[in-house]
Design an enzyme around this catalytic site. Structure first.
Site, mmCIF file in Angstrom:
data_model
loop_
_atom_site.group_PDB
_atom_site.id
_atom_site.type_symbol
_atom_site.label_atom_id
_atom_site.label_comp_id
_atom_site.label_asym_id
_atom_site.label_seq_id
_atom_site.Cartn_x
_atom_site.Cartn_y
_atom_site.Cartn_z
ATOM 1 N N GLU A 138 -11.737 -3.128 0.448
ATOM 2 C CA GLU A 138 -10.797 -4.019 -0.079
ATOM 3 C C GLU A 138 -11.511 -5.559 0.067
ATOM 4 O OE1 GLU A 138 -9.756 -6.830 2.313
ATOM 5 O OE2 GLU A 138 -9.547 -6.224 4.284
ATOM 6 N N HIS A 196 1.067 -1.143 0.034
ATOM 7 C CA HIS A 196 0.039 -0.021 -0.138
ATOM 8 C C HIS A 196 0.840 1.216 -0.259
ATOM 9 C CE1 HIS A 196 -4.148 -1.764 0.560
ATOM 10 N NE2 HIS A 196 -3.269 -2.699 0.998
#
Length: 212
Positions: A204, A74
């Site tokens: 997600e 990320h």
């Protein structure tokens, strides 16, 4: 009438790694996460930044960049994006993410450059320069990025400092979860968000078929 919201995955659209989502709404371009794919040793490890700009022109395209947490899938490409593609605009993350991310970035740089001999990679100084650009945000805090963009951070669980982010531009809004956890453990609580009504929810889905 509000304009359409455009969502472009620059990475992690159909795999795990190099998370990087570009959201365009009301004339603003918001980038969520800037991750690295750990399974590649070439340019495929980076998000497809060439889709939006050439090296050096990122600030002209992106109005705000938000990092959800410190895991490399990320944030691993962040120094590459800020230092090679020249992004100098608003860069937002929580204080724990700001503290831990450079440690992981430097560790990965050592493995990639010192052990495997990669040459086209960011340096220790570029990591430090990148992190100096960060503006931190607290959980439940709302900050005004500019006259049009506001960002609110919610608790995501998952790891220390992980956040979910509600971004508003005019009458439109996007809630981006990053990675989150709905089961509290000995160290972290479960994710929490107040009653909001985002125009778009980006979640997600690594364990999308698992009831948590």
């Amino acid at each position: 009438m509000a304009s359409d919201i455009k969502i472009v995955p620059l990475g992690a659209g159909q795999d795990v790694g190099r998370s990087c989502i570009l959201v365009s709404m009301a004339g603003k371009n918001i980038m969520f996460d800037c991750g690295m794919h750990m399974g590649y040793q070439d340019d495929r490890r980076f998000p497809d930044f060439s889709y939006i700009c050439q090296p050096g022109g990122a600030t002209d395209v992106i109005d705000c960049l938000i990092i959800s947490h410190f895991h490399l899938d990320h944030c691993g490409s962040l120094p590459y994006f800020t230092e090679k593609f020249g992004y100098n605009g608003p860069l937002i993350m929580t204080a724990p993410t700001r503290a831990i991310a450079p440690l992981l970035l430097e560790d990965y740089r050592k493995i990639t450059v010192d052990r495997y001999g990669e040459t086209d990679f960011f340096t220790t100084q570029q990591i430090k320069t990148c992190i100096k650009k960060v503006r931190t945000i607290r959980v439940h805090e709302t900050i005004q990025v500019d006259a049009d963009i506001s960002v609110k951070c919610y608790y995501a669980g998952h790891v220390l400092g992980a956040g979910m982010f509600l971004v508003k531009v005019g009458s439109q809004s996007v809630l981006y979860t990053g990675d989150y956890n709905m089961t509290p453990d000995r160290h972290l609580g479960c994710a929490w968000v107040d009653r909001c009504n985002p125009t778009v929810l980006i979640s997600e889905s690594t364990y999308a078929t698992t009831i948590r």
